[in-house]
Design an enzyme around this catalytic site. Structure first.
Site, PDB file in Angstrom:
ATOM      1  N   GLU A 322       0.843  -1.206   0.000  1.00 27.34           N
ATOM      2  CA  GLU A 322       0.000   0.000   0.000  1.00 27.34           C
ATOM      3  C   GLU A 322       0.879   1.257   0.000  1.00 27.34           C
ATOM      4  O   GLU A 322       0.477   2.319  -0.466  1.00 27.34           O
ATOM      5  CB  GLU A 322      -0.959  -0.001   1.207  1.00 27.34           C
ATOM      6  CG  GLU A 322      -2.193   0.856   0.937  1.00 27.34           C
ATOM      7  CD  GLU A 322      -3.224   0.842   2.056  1.00 27.34           C
ATOM      8  OE1 GLU A 322      -2.971   0.269   3.126  1.00 27.34           O
ATOM      9  OE2 GLU A 322      -4.292   1.441   1.869  1.00 27.34           O
ATOM     10  N   HIS A 343       5.515 -26.505   0.704  1.00 26.68           N
ATOM     11  CA  HIS A 343       4.976 -27.590  -0.130  1.00 26.68           C
ATOM     12  C   HIS A 343       4.041 -27.061  -1.203  1.00 26.68           C
ATOM     13  O   HIS A 343       3.267 -27.809  -1.782  1.00 26.68           O
ATOM     14  CB  HIS A 343       4.247 -28.605   0.754  1.00 26.68           C
ATOM     15  CG  HIS A 343       5.148 -29.252   1.751  1.00 26.68           C
ATOM     16  ND1 HIS A 343       5.572 -30.553   1.660  1.00 26.68           N
ATOM     17  CD2 HIS A 343       5.753 -28.745   2.858  1.00 26.68           C
ATOM     18  CE1 HIS A 343       6.384 -30.825   2.667  1.00 26.68           C
ATOM     19  NE2 HIS A 343       6.515 -29.747   3.409  1.00 26.68           N
ATOM     20  N   LYS A 455     -12.540   2.093  -3.212  1.00 29.43           N
ATOM     21  CA  LYS A 455     -13.589   2.497  -2.264  1.00 29.43           C
ATOM     22  C   LYS A 455     -14.686   3.276  -2.999  1.00 29.43           C
ATOM     23  O   LYS A 455     -15.882   3.061  -2.790  1.00 29.43           O
ATOM     24  CB  LYS A 455     -13.001   3.378  -1.146  1.00 29.43           C
ATOM     25  CG  LYS A 455     -12.170   2.619  -0.107  1.00 29.43           C
ATOM     26  CD  LYS A 455     -11.687   3.560   1.007  1.00 29.43           C
ATOM     27  CE  LYS A 455     -10.842   2.841   2.039  1.00 29.43           C
ATOM     28  NZ  LYS A 455     -10.331   3.694   3.112  1.00 29.43           N
TER      29      LYS A 455
HETATM   30  O1  PA5 Z   1      -3.182   2.484   5.500  1.00 28.14           O
HETATM   31  C1  PA5 Z   1      -4.230   2.960   5.103  1.00 28.14           C
HETATM   32  O2  PA5 Z   1      -4.397   4.179   4.963  1.00 28.14           O
HETATM   33  C2  PA5 Z   1      -5.417   2.077   4.784  1.00 28.14           C
HETATM   34  O3  PA5 Z   1      -5.080   0.712   4.832  1.00 28.14           O
HETATM   35  C3  PA5 Z   1      -6.561   2.372   5.738  1.00 28.14           C
HETATM   36  O4  PA5 Z   1      -6.153   2.068   7.042  1.00 28.14           O
HETATM   37  C4  PA5 Z   1      -7.798   1.553   5.387  1.00 28.14           C
HETATM   38  O5  PA5 Z   1      -8.172   1.821   4.059  1.00 28.14           O
HETATM   39  C5  PA5 Z   1      -8.955   1.903   6.325  1.00 28.14           C
HETATM   40  O6  PA5 Z   1      -9.198   3.272   6.300  1.00 28.14           O
HETATM   41  P1  PA5 Z   1      -9.976   3.998   7.446  1.00 28.14           P
HETATM   42  O7  PA5 Z   1      -9.170   3.898   8.693  1.00 28.14           O
HETATM   43  O8  PA5 Z   1     -10.108   5.407   6.989  1.00 28.14           O
HETATM   44  O9  PA5 Z   1     -11.288   3.298   7.579  1.00 28.14           O
END
Ligand code: PA5
Length: 481
Positions: A322, A343, A455
């Site tokens: 990410e 495996h 999203k």
């Molecule tokens: O690291 C990030 O920004 C994302 O993985 C968010 O944590 C995830 O999309 C959830 O977002 P939010 O905390 O706004 O619900």
């Protein structure tokens, strides 16, 4: 019949690690056999740049590459590891209040607002699949359930049935307050709690973890009168375990957050020197950047032989892709639980396309061991040996074989699975992710426009299912049998 009895001496205590605090990064095998990464010209070039990236994270506010929406997203490094014990005691007290009144605690959240907490809790307390099956006394607290990280109706229905008739409490974690999955899971669980408790009781059983001043969750929490802990503006989800919100989740899981923050602070301090040899974050970020941009590697296998570290390996999958997966670049991270996956994927790692690097998460002292009673069995040669020793032989064997097969490898050796050690690892890895992004063309580690894109698409579909027809796919190409 008395049922299964465990022979005396099979479950054994371990002697403790040599040092309870020292994490070792072993990078002897990063490179190809016969050569070493430190001789690589690209490595030297990127390593020379590391102090500059470090300075950006610590002192620069103006660089757009460390900003999200104009805010420098570096609170996880500059502020979060430096906390007063008084603040941490308040968080612990709030979490203990919920632990005391409940048989089951649900923790609602997704992505960075979920997996960091789970990884830390499972590493220190044991994986949830097994610990939830133990008695409260054996476990030392309520059962823990993570919800809202997928929309699987079968799993959610079972989850409700599992908690039926029991005393429950929970937390709902969303920085933006608008992420759909945790919001929907919250609506479902809240409906069940509405059936069971008064509005006042609900206010004392649910804690909201979100932004300090905006978002739908904040508004809803205020309407319900929920207690809140904040994710500050300058810390993103996958960097948020050390925020009040993230620490509350750890304390709900029964972790000692004072010791946790001490480990994170020491991890952070370890990254704040400019000597490459004694800065594991510089070393690891440089190696990853070279693998990504100069060697054409596409995948980092994040491997462990400990089931309790499986969530930590998944947490690496959370933070790195990410952070780095932008502009057509980045290392895909695949968490690997050995030897199960030796495996399966193991074949591809050994002999498939040479696009892998591999990072191992090893533990010196697992805290408990099993002495193998194998006399008279086909594996008599391991009789009396410790399972940890055998596990290490498998993991070291895998590392050696993969290295010989052309996979550059490195290993973290954790002394034990304590709050202190896990926090130190966590903080090192946040630094690695930020630095390796800055060292490549990926640049900004703190945005995730790709996640925002999905999203928005999901939200559009939920509000208007006809939008599927607008996504460019030719709908006549569907095969049914
Ligand atoms: O690291 C990030 O920004 C994302 O993985 C968010 O944590 C995830 O999309 C959830 O977002 P939010 O905390 O706004 O619900």
């Amino acid at each position: 019949m008395a049922g299964l009895r465990i022979p005396a001496g099979v479950i054994a205590r371990t002697g403790g690690p040599i040092s309870k605090t020292k994490i070792v990064l072993d990078y002897r095998r990063f490179g190809s056999p016969g050569s070493h990464i430190t001789e690589d010209t690209a490595f030297k070039k990127i390593a020379d740049e590391m102090p500059r990236f470090q300075d950006k994270l610590l002192n620069d506010n103006a660089d757009p590459n460390i900003q999200d929406g104009g805010i420098p997203m570096v609170g996880w490094k500059r502020e979060a590891p430096y906390r007063s014990e008084a603040e941490l005691r308040d968080i612990t007290a709030a979490a203990n209040a919920l632990r005391e009144i409940s048989d089951d605690i649900w923790m609602d959240g997704i992505g960075g607002s979920y997996l960091g907490g789970r990884a830390m809790i499972e590493a220190v307390k044991g994986n949830l699949e097994q610990t939830n099956a133990m008695s409260r006394e054996e476990r030392g607290g309520p059962r823990l359930w993570f919800i809202g990280n997928n929309m699987d109706p079968r799993a959610m229905a079972r989850q409700l049935q599992l908690m039926k008739g029991r005393q429950v409490a929970g937390s709902v974690y969303s920085k933006s307050g608008t992420t759909m999955e945790p919001a929907i899971a919250f609506a479902i669980i809240k409906a069940a709690m509405d059936e069971s408790y008064s509005a006042e009781e609900i206010a004392s059983r649910i804690v909201a973890l979100t932004d300090k001043s905006k978002g739908a969750l904040l508004e809803f929490a205020n309407k319900l009168g929920l207690k809140r802990f904040v994710v500050p503006d300058n810390i993103g989800g996958r960097y948020s375990v050390l925020t009040d919100a993230g620490l509350f989740v750890l304390a709900l899981g029964g972790l000692d957050i004072i010791s946790f923050v001490a480990g994170a602070k020491d991890g952070e301090e370890a990254t704040r020197n400019n000597s490459l040899e004694s800065n594991p974050a510089f070393l690891r970020a440089t190696m990853r950047a070279v693998a990504m941009t100069n060697w054409g590697k596409a995948i980092e296998v994040y491997a462990t032989g400990m089931q309790d570290l499986w969530a930590a390996a998944k947490e690496a999958q959370q933070v790195f892709p990410e952070t780095e997966g932008k502009k057509g670049l980045g290392l895909w991270v695949t968490p690997e639980l050995y030897t199960e996956m030796a495996h399966a994927n193991g074949q591809m790692i050994q002999e498939g396309p040479r696009i892998f690097i591999e990072t191992f998460l090893k533990v010196e002292d697992p805290g408990v061991d099993v002495l193998i009673p194998a006399k008279g069995t086909p594996v008599e040669f391991v009789d009396g040996k410790s399972l940890h020793l055998v596990n290490n032989a498998f993991i070291d064997g895998l590392e050696s074989a993969h290295y010989q097969g052309g996979v550059p490898t490195m290993s973290y050796l954790l002394p034990e699975l304590s709050e202190y050690v896990m926090a130190k690892w966590y903080q090192l890895e946040r630094n690695v992710a930020a630095l390796s992004s800055l060292a490549t063309k990926v640049q900004n580690p703190f945005i995730q426009p790709g996640v925002v894109a999905y999203k928005n698409a999901a939200m559009a579909l939920l509000k208007n299912p006809a939008t599927e027809q607008d996504d460019g796919a030719n709908l006549q190409f569907r095969a049914a049998v």
